[in-house]
Design an enzyme around this catalytic site. Structure first.
Site, PDB file in Angstrom:
ATOM      1  CE  LYS A 186       2.566  -7.729   0.441  1.00 12.60           C
ATOM      2  NZ  LYS A 186       2.171  -7.220   1.767  1.00 12.60           N
TER       3      LYS A 186
HETATM    4  C1  LIG Z   1       3.051  -7.957   3.020  1.00 10.65           C
HETATM    5  C2  LIG Z   1       4.447  -8.348   3.287  1.00 10.65           C
HETATM    6  C3  LIG Z   1       4.776  -9.444   4.090  1.00 10.65           C
HETATM    7  C4  LIG Z   1       3.771 -10.180   4.928  1.00 10.65           C
HETATM    8  O1  LIG Z   1       2.706 -10.686   4.259  1.00 10.65           O
HETATM    9  P1  LIG Z   1       1.283 -10.903   4.985  1.00 10.65           P
HETATM   10  O2  LIG Z   1       0.578 -11.815   4.051  1.00 10.65           O
HETATM   11  O3  LIG Z   1       0.635  -9.564   5.106  1.00 10.65           O
HETATM   12  O4  LIG Z   1       1.556 -11.546   6.298  1.00 10.65           O
HETATM   13  C5  LIG Z   1       6.108  -9.796   4.204  1.00 10.65           C
HETATM   14  N1  LIG Z   1       7.072  -9.114   3.578  1.00 10.65           N
HETATM   15  C6  LIG Z   1       6.813  -8.033   2.822  1.00 10.65           C
HETATM   16  C7  LIG Z   1       7.932  -7.323   2.136  1.00 10.65           C
HETATM   17  C8  LIG Z   1       5.486  -7.601   2.657  1.00 10.65           C
HETATM   18  O5  LIG Z   1       5.246  -6.518   1.934  1.00 10.65           O
END
Ligand SMILES: *Cc1c(COP(=O)(O)O)cnc(C)c1O
Length: 400
Positions: A186
């Site tokens: 992210k």
């Molecule tokens: C990555 C993501 C999540 C979940 O996050 P994690 O930290 O990987 O559990 C939820 N929603 C979206 C749109 C994402 O891209």
């Protein structure tokens, strides 16, 4: 890879401050921790950055979705409207709290279409989750207006557009609650981690209690000595994550600025592709530029361009066939295959609707994703790499 590209001395220094105390938990051990409370400091800094009243650190973005839906009291018998182009965690979180995700269409922002919310509305709809996909905003003000008109709760999934904004207001702060993810891919990362934000003290308290076994964290009496309102679970963020988060948050604007520079160069090169159109942005000034999205007149042209780009050393993503980002590709969702053999919540007697993930509900997603490609935008690009990519794109464009 955004924030992961910039991990360095600042993160090391923050983490060492935690390790020097030996206290890896955010709670208790007040005499050992020498005033170091990284998760609490990170929450405060993040809430200030966004202009939100409350932030709660949790173990992941997926956990943040579940904690927020629980705080909102969304559950059995309820429906929650979610976009067809999404990451699967949003659907999973709805099922985790016992509700049913209802797939809705997207518009030219590649995000949830405000008009599609009304199309999928039933007497069971409790909430809507707009997801700001691939770095850029949904028509969030319109979605909130539609939700308010019908008495729906709004939970913004801002896992993918951390630091983005519309009209100067940060994404995540438009709805009743917002969530962020700091997994390794992210915009900013803590390895694994997430965060819930809200302006409501009541919703914050419910999230806080639920995420730590019902503890109300009353500082006057100390943890585990307090009164408890309801049962919870453990989604606590640890001090090492909080420490990395602090260092990454200080770099967030630099990350976005780097991506925006590199995206502009990619866009210029891509403009030479015949018939190309670029993704629509609700507010171009608030785009975090983690991705560049573009469309061709038809599927044949999009596939041909992807092939030409690949032959010239340039990667692109065709999301319509991606295993994790387009609901019609999720065979386990469509089969109702939750991890329990009884098939809950799809089979719950409290649920009075019919589940329907057929593509007839999402004509625009079917058309748009069939003829669109995305490219991930790095924060750091050497001149050499930048030249190689832009030349690759121009060669691909000339072959079209
Ligand atoms: C990555 C993501 C999540 C979940 O996050 P994690 O930290 O990987 O559990 C939820 N929603 C979206 C749109 C994402 O891209």
């Amino acid at each position: 890879m955004a924030g992961a590209e910039l991990i360095g001395n600042e993160e090391i220094k923050e983490v060492m401050e935690v390790l020097e105390t030996g206290v890896l938990s955010r709670y208790d051990f007040h005499d050992k921790r020498k005033g170091v409370y990284k998760v609490a400091e990170f929450e405060k800094a993040f809430a200030d950055y966004l202009g939100a009243a409350h932030a709660l650190g949790v173990t992941s973005g997926s956990a943040a979705l579940k904690v927020a839906l629980t705080a909102l009291d969304v559950g059995h018998g309820d429906e929650v409207i979610v976009p067809a182009f999404d990451f699967i965690a949003t659907y999973e979180s709805v099922l985790e709290v016992g509700a049913i995700p209802v797939m809705a269409d997207i518009d030219d922002t590649f995000n949830l279409d405000p008009g599609a919310v009304e199309k999928r509305l039933t007497s069971r709809t409790r909430a809507v989750i707009p997801v700001h996909m691939c770095g850029s905003a949904a028509r969030i003000e319109e979605i909130v207006a539609v939700a308010r008109k019908h008495g729906l709760l709004v939970l913004e999934d801002n896992a993918q557009a951390c630091g983005g904004s519309v009209g100067g207001k940060k994404l995540g702060t438009f709805g009743d609650m917002g969530i962020f993810s700091f997994d390794y891919y992210k915009t900013m990362t803590t390895g694994e981690g997430g965060l819930v934000i809200t302006d409501s003290k009541r919703l914050y308290d419910r999230a806080d209690w639920y995420h730590d076994h019902g503890h109300d964290h009353n500082p006057a009496v100390g943890r585990a000595q307090e009164g408890r309102s309801f049962l919870g679970f453990n989604y606590r963020m640890g001090e090492l994550q909080g420490a990395v988060g602090l260092a990454q948050l200080r770099k967030l604007d630099e990350i976005i600025a780097g991506q925006r520079r590199n995206k502009a160069a990619l866009r210029e090169a891509l403009s030479t592709v015949p018939g190309i159109t670029f993704r629509e942005h609700v507010d171009p000034a608030g785009d975090t530029a983690t991705f560049i999205g573009f469309s061709l007149p038809d599927e044949r042209a999009a596939r041909a361009l992807q092939g030409e780009l690949k032959d010239n050393g340039v990667d692109s993503i065709y999301y319509k066939e991606n295993a994790w980002h387009y609901a019609p590709r999720w065979e386990h969702l469509i089969a109702g295959a939750t991890a329990n053999s009884k098939g809950y919540p799809f089979t719950s007697p409290l649920y009075t609707g019919t589940v329907d993930y057929s593509v007839e509900h999402i004509p625009h997603a079917e058309d748009l994703l069939a003829r669109s490609l995305f490219m991930a935008v790095p924060v750091i690009m050497t001149d050499e790499r930048s030249r190689a990519v832009t030349q690759g794109i121009e060669k691909a464009a000339a072959a079209m």
